[in-house]
Design a protein around this motif. Structure first.
Motif, mmCIF file in Angstrom:
data_model
loop_
_atom_site.group_PDB
_atom_site.id
_atom_site.type_symbol
_atom_site.label_atom_id
_atom_site.label_comp_id
_atom_site.label_asym_id
_atom_site.label_seq_id
_atom_site.Cartn_x
_atom_site.Cartn_y
_atom_site.Cartn_z
ATOM 1 N N LYS A 283 0.831 -1.212 0.000
ATOM 2 C CA LYS A 283 0.000 0.000 0.000
ATOM 3 C C LYS A 283 0.864 1.260 0.000
ATOM 4 O O LYS A 283 0.434 2.313 -0.443
ATOM 5 C CB LYS A 283 -0.904 0.013 1.243
ATOM 6 C CG LYS A 283 -1.899 -1.138 1.279
ATOM 7 C CD LYS A 283 -2.672 -1.156 2.593
ATOM 8 C CE LYS A 283 -3.676 -2.299 2.597
ATOM 9 N NZ LYS A 283 -4.365 -2.425 3.894
ATOM 10 N N ASN A 319 -5.861 0.271 -6.520
ATOM 11 C CA ASN A 319 -6.450 -0.668 -5.569
ATOM 12 C C ASN A 319 -5.389 -1.618 -5.040
ATOM 13 O O ASN A 319 -4.513 -2.033 -5.789
ATOM 14 C CB ASN A 319 -7.525 -1.488 -6.280
ATOM 15 C CG ASN A 319 -8.891 -1.046 -5.844
ATOM 16 O OD1 ASN A 319 -9.333 -1.414 -4.756
ATOM 17 N ND2 ASN A 319 -9.546 -0.240 -6.659
ATOM 18 N N SER A 404 -10.162 6.962 8.296
ATOM 19 C CA SER A 404 -10.528 5.598 7.905
ATOM 20 C C SER A 404 -10.940 5.597 6.441
ATOM 21 O O SER A 404 -11.582 6.536 5.963
ATOM 22 C CB SER A 404 -11.698 5.117 8.762
ATOM 23 O OG SER A 404 -12.309 4.006 8.133
ATOM 24 N N ASN A 405 -10.607 4.529 5.771
ATOM 25 C CA ASN A 405 -10.992 4.431 4.358
ATOM 26 C C ASN A 405 -12.506 4.419 4.190
ATOM 27 O O ASN A 405 -13.016 4.740 3.115
ATOM 28 C CB ASN A 405 -10.355 3.196 3.709
ATOM 29 C CG ASN A 405 -10.364 3.312 2.202
ATOM 30 O OD1 ASN A 405 -9.984 4.341 1.650
ATOM 31 N ND2 ASN A 405 -10.845 2.286 1.524
ATOM 32 N N SER A 408 -13.599 7.685 3.057
ATOM 33 C CA SER A 408 -12.795 8.213 1.958
ATOM 34 C C SER A 408 -13.526 8.048 0.632
ATOM 35 O O SER A 408 -14.180 7.035 0.397
ATOM 36 C CB SER A 408 -11.471 7.455 1.947
ATOM 37 O OG SER A 408 -10.761 7.773 0.796
ATOM 38 N N HIS A 410 -11.848 8.169 -2.220
ATOM 39 C CA HIS A 410 -10.803 7.879 -3.202
ATOM 40 C C HIS A 410 -11.186 6.755 -4.160
ATOM 41 O O HIS A 410 -10.575 6.597 -5.219
ATOM 42 C CB HIS A 410 -9.497 7.492 -2.508
ATOM 43 C CG HIS A 410 -8.839 8.628 -1.768
ATOM 44 N ND1 HIS A 410 -8.138 8.454 -0.601
ATOM 45 C CD2 HIS A 410 -8.770 9.958 -2.041
ATOM 46 C CE1 HIS A 410 -7.655 9.614 -0.178
ATOM 47 N NE2 HIS A 410 -8.025 10.549 -1.030
ATOM 48 N N ASP A 413 -9.457 0.558 -2.023
ATOM 49 C CA ASP A 413 -9.746 -0.290 -0.863
ATOM 50 C C ASP A 413 -8.795 -0.098 0.314
ATOM 51 O O ASP A 413 -8.678 -0.986 1.159
ATOM 52 C CB ASP A 413 -9.779 -1.768 -1.302
ATOM 53 C CG ASP A 413 -8.489 -2.186 -2.007
ATOM 54 O OD1 ASP A 413 -7.596 -1.318 -2.185
ATOM 55 O OD2 ASP A 413 -8.359 -3.362 -2.369
ATOM 56 N N PHE A 414 -8.102 1.027 0.367
ATOM 57 C CA PHE A 414 -7.255 1.292 1.542
ATOM 58 C C PHE A 414 -6.950 2.776 1.626
ATOM 59 O O PHE A 414 -7.144 3.521 0.662
ATOM 60 C CB PHE A 414 -5.938 0.497 1.459
ATOM 61 C CG PHE A 414 -4.997 0.996 0.388
ATOM 62 C CD1 PHE A 414 -5.192 0.662 -0.940
ATOM 63 C CD2 PHE A 414 -3.907 1.804 0.705
ATOM 64 C CE1 PHE A 414 -4.331 1.120 -1.937
ATOM 65 C CE2 PHE A 414 -3.037 2.264 -0.277
ATOM 66 C CZ PHE A 414 -3.255 1.923 -1.602
ATOM 67 N N ASN A 415 -6.485 3.158 2.828
ATOM 68 C CA ASN A 415 -6.020 4.531 3.015
ATOM 69 C C ASN A 415 -4.699 4.460 3.773
ATOM 70 O O ASN A 415 -4.612 3.787 4.806
ATOM 71 C CB ASN A 415 -7.062 5.333 3.822
ATOM 72 C CG ASN A 415 -6.687 6.804 3.911
ATOM 73 O OD1 ASN A 415 -5.565 7.151 4.284
ATOM 74 N ND2 ASN A 415 -7.612 7.666 3.568
ATOM 75 N N GLU A 418 -4.784 5.339 7.437
ATOM 76 C CA GLU A 418 -5.755 4.594 8.242
ATOM 77 C C GLU A 418 -5.331 4.565 9.718
ATOM 78 O O GLU A 418 -4.180 4.248 10.043
ATOM 79 C CB GLU A 418 -5.841 3.155 7.710
ATOM 80 C CG GLU A 418 -6.905 2.283 8.346
ATOM 81 C CD GLU A 418 -8.292 2.541 7.750
ATOM 82 O OE1 GLU A 418 -8.388 2.890 6.560
ATOM 83 O OE2 GLU A 418 -9.267 2.394 8.511
#
Ligand code: URP
Ligand code: ZN
Ligand code: ZN
Ligand code: ZN
Length: 472
Positions: A283, A319, A404-405, A408, A410, A413-415, A418
């Motif tokens: 990530k 992603n 937290s995603n 979000s 964006h 599937d992640f930030n 986080e």
């Protein structure tokens, strides 16, 4: 249609005061204390900070890494809920096509239809032909006044060698086109990547190990020399290493028109994130790589003192599950880049202003005012003043939350932030006077954003112009 924003604490790059902003037809018509104006609509901004909308000059909504494409402009609402009202996209020139032609096609087919934020473009040199170098001086007539070359990424279609960088600098300077570079030594990285793969060290951490700080320092210094030999200004994107920052600072102090930015994640995230188990490290794979505390401290100092001029997001919506996993067995296939356009203001506020590293004025300068100047957009963007576009953010300093995603936009599937604490939040955002974000929620629609043509002779040319004016 008129609007009055009353009683907010207005922050500019040089000032802070409680006052009112009167907006007419999308432009700021008056700023002051207790404005007598009556308006069709009145917004009470008591207890809020009123900032110019952010200008994020480093985003990727069309980037392709080894066939994997980032999320596009249909996710541009993430920018505006994060307080950014203008983004500048890097468009890779198509092989055999002109720069303006490539950009105009992108704009027509994608950006103009999907935009939920105002936008402008940088052209990325991918096909360094004679035709392209002849085209560069004509770009400002199309509203494109910045170009970029990737000194990194050997073997990928957007990599440029020193010859291309030098020719671009020569072609750009008299037309006032600003040349930007991603400065890393591509050959050394290529060698080190192969070494780590040969040793069987195929995971994300090898991304950082194969891009040590010196590959950035060397290329930054080389780019500065190339610019000096061309007698042209240069702008270094996403500076992460202390030595690279020092090279820029020293060159600038010696009178060379050398400028640079860092990015949000390099200020707060550590290289050890790439060592997270279960491929989570992927990530955080972005280039240059995340660094250590020592580098982060030097970057905070640099943005505080103006040795670096802007903080961008380098937003890249790949992603994790579907795209970062391309590099499961070979870290060189992990798409480079991480999302972050939504978090730039909150991170700068929480970890910059609230930790005493930068003032609110510096934040505004790094987040909006100077990026607008660098990119020739300061005739409309980046400042709360009469005549400017009414791009305005109301920031509520009171609430504390956890990033937290889940919150979000964006579209991935992640930030990368986080679990980090966020202090304050974007409450309302106006884009040319239109309310686009209310109580933190996006209420605009696709097509609300528009293309902003960029003027030539941006900030990087300022000292050159001043010298010419006094005949030095
Ligand atoms: O890793 C990054 N930064 N990806 C986006 C492309 C670039 O190098 O700016
Ligand atoms: Zn880059
Ligand atoms: Zn200067
Ligand atoms: Zn980038």
């Amino acid at each position: 249609m008129s609007l009055l924003i009353k009683n907010g604490t207005i922050v500019t790059a040089v000032d802070e005061f409680v006052g009112d902003i009167f907006i007419e037809n999308g432009k700021i018509a008056a700023v002051g204390e207790n404005l007598p104006q009556h308006a069709d609509e009145v917004v009470d901004a008591s207890g809020k900070y009123v900032l110019p909308g952010g200008v994020d000059q480093h985003v990727h909504y069309s980037f392709d890494y080894k066939g994997e494409r980032v999320r596009g402009f249909e996710t541009s609402n993430a920018a505006i809920v994060g307080g950014t009202t203008t983004v500048i996209e890097f468009v890779n020139q198509e092989q055999g096509k002109g720069m303006a032609e490539t950009i105009e096609k992108y704009d027509r087919e994608e950006f103009s239809k999907l935009a939920m934020v105002d936008y402008s473009f940088h052209g990325v040199v991918c096909d360094p032909s004679d035709e392209l170098f002849a085209e560069i001086p004509t770009l400002p007539s199309k509203g494109i006044s910045t170009i970029k070359l990737f000194m990194a990424y050997k073997g990928l279609p957007f990599h440029s060698d020193d010859e291309a960088v030098f020719k671009a600098l020569m072609a750009a300077k008299d037309a006032g086109v600003t040349v930007m570079v991603h400065a890393e030594n591509a050959d050394v990285i290529d060698y080190l990547q192969k070494e780590y793969l040969r040793k069987g060290e195929t995971g994300p951490y090898s991304h950082a190990l194969s891009r040590p700080p010196l590959v950035e320092v060397e290329a930054t210094q080389r780019a500065i020399y190339l610019a000096a030999m061309a007698d042209a200004p240069i702008y270094i994107v996403h500076v992460t290493a202390k030595g690279a920052m020092e090279a820029i600072r020293n060159a600038h102090n010696e009178g060379l028109p050398v400028y640079g930015e860092t990015c949000t994640h390099y200020l707060v995230l550590d290289k050890e994130a790439l060592a997270k188990p279960n491929f989570e490290g992927a990530k955080y794979v972005c280039s240059p790589a995340l660094r250590t505390e020592e580098h982060r401290e030097s970057l905070w100092q640099a943005i505080n003192h103006g040795w670096l001029n802007a903080v961008s997001s380098d937003h890249c919506g790949f992603n994790w599950e579907k795209q970062k996993h391309m590099g499961k067995d070979d870290f060189t296939n992990i798409p480079n880049g991480s999302p972050g356009v939504q978090d730039r203001l909150a991170i700068l506020w929480t970890y910059g202003v609230n930790r005493g590293k930068i003032s609110r004025q510096r934040l505004v300068d790094l987040f909006a005012t100077t990026p607008a100047k660098i990119n020739g957009l300061d005739h409309r963007k980046g400042h709360i003043g009469v005549g400017y576009d009414a791009d305005i953010v109301l920031y509520d300093p009171k609430p504390t939350s956890i990033i937290s995603n889940k919150n979000s936009l964006h579209g991935v599937d992640f930030n990368i932030y986080e679990g980090m604490v966020q202090e304050g939040k974007v409450d309302k955002v106006f884009l040319r006077g239109k309310l686009m974000v209310d109580n933190g929620e996006f209420i605009g629609k696709m097509g609300d954003g528009e293309f902003i043509p960029a003027n030539a002779f941006g900030l990087c040319y300022q000292e050159r112009k001043e010298k010419q004016a006094v005949g030095v």
